[in-house]
Design an enzyme around this catalytic site. Structure first.
Site, PDB file in Angstrom:
ATOM      1  N   TYR A   1      -3.487  12.748   3.575  1.00 16.75           N
ATOM      2  CA  TYR A   1      -2.423  12.904   3.393  1.00 16.75           C
ATOM      3  C   TYR A   1      -1.777  11.551   3.770  1.00 16.75           C
ATOM      4  O   TYR A   1      -2.249  10.443   4.129  1.00 16.75           O
ATOM      5  CB  TYR A   1      -1.741  14.156   3.842  1.00 16.75           C
ATOM      6  CG  TYR A   1      -1.807  14.159   5.580  1.00 16.75           C
ATOM      7  CD1 TYR A   1      -0.773  13.347   6.236  1.00 16.75           C
ATOM      8  CD2 TYR A   1      -2.769  14.399   6.182  1.00 16.75           C
ATOM      9  CE1 TYR A   1      -0.740  13.424   7.616  1.00 16.75           C
ATOM     10  CE2 TYR A   1      -2.806  14.408   7.634  1.00 16.75           C
ATOM     11  CZ  TYR A   1      -1.869  13.687   8.414  1.00 16.75           C
ATOM     12  OH  TYR A   1      -1.838  14.007   9.836  1.00 16.75           O
TER      13      TYR A   1
ATOM     14  N   ARG B   1       6.382  -9.228  10.101  1.00 21.61           N
ATOM     15  CA  ARG B   1       7.516  -9.455  10.472  1.00 21.61           C
ATOM     16  C   ARG B   1       8.275  -8.244  11.321  1.00 21.61           C
ATOM     17  O   ARG B   1       9.243  -7.998  11.537  1.00 21.61           O
ATOM     18  CB  ARG B   1       8.515  -9.693   9.105  1.00 21.61           C
ATOM     19  CG  ARG B   1       8.209 -10.868   7.910  1.00 21.61           C
ATOM     20  CD  ARG B   1       9.080 -10.998   7.079  1.00 21.61           C
ATOM     21  NE  ARG B   1       8.764 -11.811   6.206  1.00 21.61           N
ATOM     22  CZ  ARG B   1       9.282 -12.256   4.954  1.00 21.61           C
ATOM     23  NH1 ARG B   1      10.565 -11.850   4.755  1.00 21.61           N
ATOM     24  NH2 ARG B   1       8.931 -12.905   4.362  1.00 21.61           N
TER      25      ARG B   1
ATOM     26  N   TYR C   1      -2.800   2.216  14.346  1.00 19.37           N
ATOM     27  CA  TYR C   1      -1.814   3.208  14.720  1.00 19.37           C
ATOM     28  C   TYR C   1      -2.015   3.690  16.243  1.00 19.37           C
ATOM     29  O   TYR C   1      -1.112   4.206  16.913  1.00 19.37           O
ATOM     30  CB  TYR C   1      -1.939   4.551  13.886  1.00 19.37           C
ATOM     31  CG  TYR C   1      -1.625   3.893  12.501  1.00 19.37           C
ATOM     32  CD1 TYR C   1      -0.331   4.302  12.183  1.00 19.37           C
ATOM     33  CD2 TYR C   1      -2.746   3.948  11.651  1.00 19.37           C
ATOM     34  CE1 TYR C   1       0.177   3.658  10.775  1.00 19.37           C
ATOM     35  CE2 TYR C   1      -2.300   3.644  10.193  1.00 19.37           C
ATOM     36  CZ  TYR C   1      -1.069   3.597   9.993  1.00 19.37           C
ATOM     37  OH  TYR C   1      -0.476   3.395   8.628  1.00 19.37           O
TER      38      TYR C   1
ATOM     39  N   SER D   1      -5.769   4.255   6.510  1.00 18.21           N
ATOM     40  CA  SER D   1      -6.485   3.589   5.661  1.00 18.21           C
ATOM     41  C   SER D   1      -7.120   2.387   6.548  1.00 18.21           C
ATOM     42  O   SER D   1      -8.234   2.014   6.182  1.00 18.21           O
ATOM     43  CB  SER D   1      -6.025   3.076   4.450  1.00 18.21           C
ATOM     44  OG  SER D   1      -4.580   2.273   4.731  1.00 18.21           O
TER      45      SER D   1
END
Length: 431
Positions: free
Chosen positions: A431, A117, A149, A144
């Site tokens: 992190y 969405r 990205y 992950s």
């Protein structure tokens, strides 16, 4: 910039408006408010497919999250927990010759009920705009999933090594023991050692960031809810002068059929080559252990050269630290370089943060001057590729060979020589 400052930066108004138009509330989750803290942390655990946290786990995680800017996306029709989460904080990122403020991004989740969405896009682009408003030249994260990205300009800038060691076959070839000694450490001492050693050594390799207390408690088996906590052991290396120069956290898991175990190394942090050799010798020669596994090691780790049979070492390189250049002048000016350079770089950035034509001049001392220019570019690349080579761990020539960087051959070679760094880059934590 200190942690409390970024926690009060407001949510991004563009993302807030877009999400509001879809009936969603995008706001800060206040860790001082019990309902906000519990909802955010339970949603975060759900997003990473973890078990629902206990009260003790919630209390421990809440302490870590107090120093961060935590944002939830809430759907009034879906209950009180957020249906998406993200958090961020500013941390120093080690670079060749110095460090830079990095906007660290973590806890990126979207509930399975609300996928596809555009919520993740609003979260990530909102974080980048917030980082730019705060004056952070670079953003970073660990991922992950590796395919998400790049669309936001992040590049896999800090590759690391995963080792699997056949200890029954390897044989030690690293010489005699040093004047120091290796001793076992209790869990609290182990957490303290890992924390101190990381902070003392993180300036030695580009790509490292500052840690936090909860990270070292988890490595040492002190985290609430850690199912392997009872199995965690630790050793510390003390040099001839009595200084602790290295520490390792690990567990042993018995293998079926033969009274042998596998060593699973959680963390190795050393401040000297002597300490690293001593720890690796302990691993290679450990009684009743046939296999050892460890991740997040630098690409130039000496392990293959410390054993008699290098074929006993399986080494897998994988992406780990992802970076995103936001302010190209501040980012490139924050590090030093390995060779002189004088080129015009065209950076393509669909989100606009780093886009433009830039004249880069690096002098003999390794310092950089950069300014916008109208001159024709020598090299053209996207912000993903610029972010990938930024910390010095990936070669521009390698990306050019893959068709991802374009330009004059001499300029590409010069760009690679200038940006690459030694020792190898490293990010030793998640992190």
């Amino acid at each position: 910039m200190t942690a409390p400052e970024e926690t009060i930066i407001s949510v991004d108004p563009d993302s807030q408006r877009r999400l509001r138009e879809r009936g969603l509330d995008y706001r800060i989750a206040d860790m001082a408010v019990d309902a906000d803290a519990e909802g955010f942390l339970r949603a975060d655990s759900r997003g990473f497919l973890d078990e629902d946290p206990t009260d003790a786990e919630l209390a421990q995680a809440r302490e870590t999250m107090r120093a961060r800017r935590n944002i939830g996306v809430y759907d009034p029709a879906a209950g009180t927990w957020p249906i998406a989460t993200v958090n961020s904080w500013v941390t120093p990122l080690t670079l060749p010759g110095g460090e830079v403020d990095m906007w660290a991004i973590s806890s990126v989740t979207v509930a399975g009920t609300h996928r596809r969405r555009g919520i993740a896009r609003d979260l990530l682009e909102g974080e980048l705009r917030a980082a730019a408003r705060a004056g952070a030249p670079v953003a970073g994260l660990t991922a992950s999933e590796a395919t998400i990205y790049g669309r936001y300009g992040f590049g896999p800038a800090v590759p690391v090594m995963r080792f699997t060691l056949d200890t029954a076959r390897a044989g030690w070839a690293g010489g005699e023991a040093s004047a120091g000694r290796l001793v076992y450490a209790d869990k609290q001492t182990l957490a303290d050692d890992l924390e101190r050693l990381h902070e003392a050594s993180r300036s030695h390799r580009s790509g490292q960031i500052a840690g936090w207390r909860g990270r070292w408690q988890r490595m040492a088996g002190l985290a609430a809810g850690d199912k392997e906590a009872a199995a965690v052991r630790g050793v510390r290396f003390i040099d001839a002068d009595g200084a602790v120069q290295g520490a390792m956290a690990y567990t042993l898991a018995e293998l079926p059929g033969g009274f042998r175990s596998e060593m699973r190394i959680r963390s190795i942090i050393t401040a000297s080559d002597e300490a690293l050799r001593a720890i690796w010798r302990f691993v290679v020669q450990h009684d009743l252990v046939t296999t050892a596994r460890v991740d997040l090691r630098p690409l130039d780790d000496p392990l293959p050269w410390l054993v008699a049979d290098q074929r006993a070492v399986t080494a897998e390189v994988h992406d780990h630290g992802w970076l995103r250049v936001l302010d190209i002048e501040a980012a490139l000016g924050a590090r030093t370089y390995s060779a002189p350079l004088d080129i015009v770089l065209r950076v393509e950035d669909p989100l606009g943060f780093a886009a433009g034509d830039w004249r880069i001049r690096i002098d003999e001392s390794g310092r950089c001057r950069i300014a916008a220019t109208s001159a024709s570019p020598d090299v053209t690349l996207g912000v993903v590729e610029l972010s990938t080579i930024y910390a010095g761990g990936v070669s521009a020539s390698q990306l050019a060979a893959a068709g991802r960087v374009h330009g004059d051959g001499d300029a590409l070679s010069a760009l690679s020589r200038a940006f690459l760094t030694a020792p190898a880059v490293l990010l030793g934590i998640w992190y």
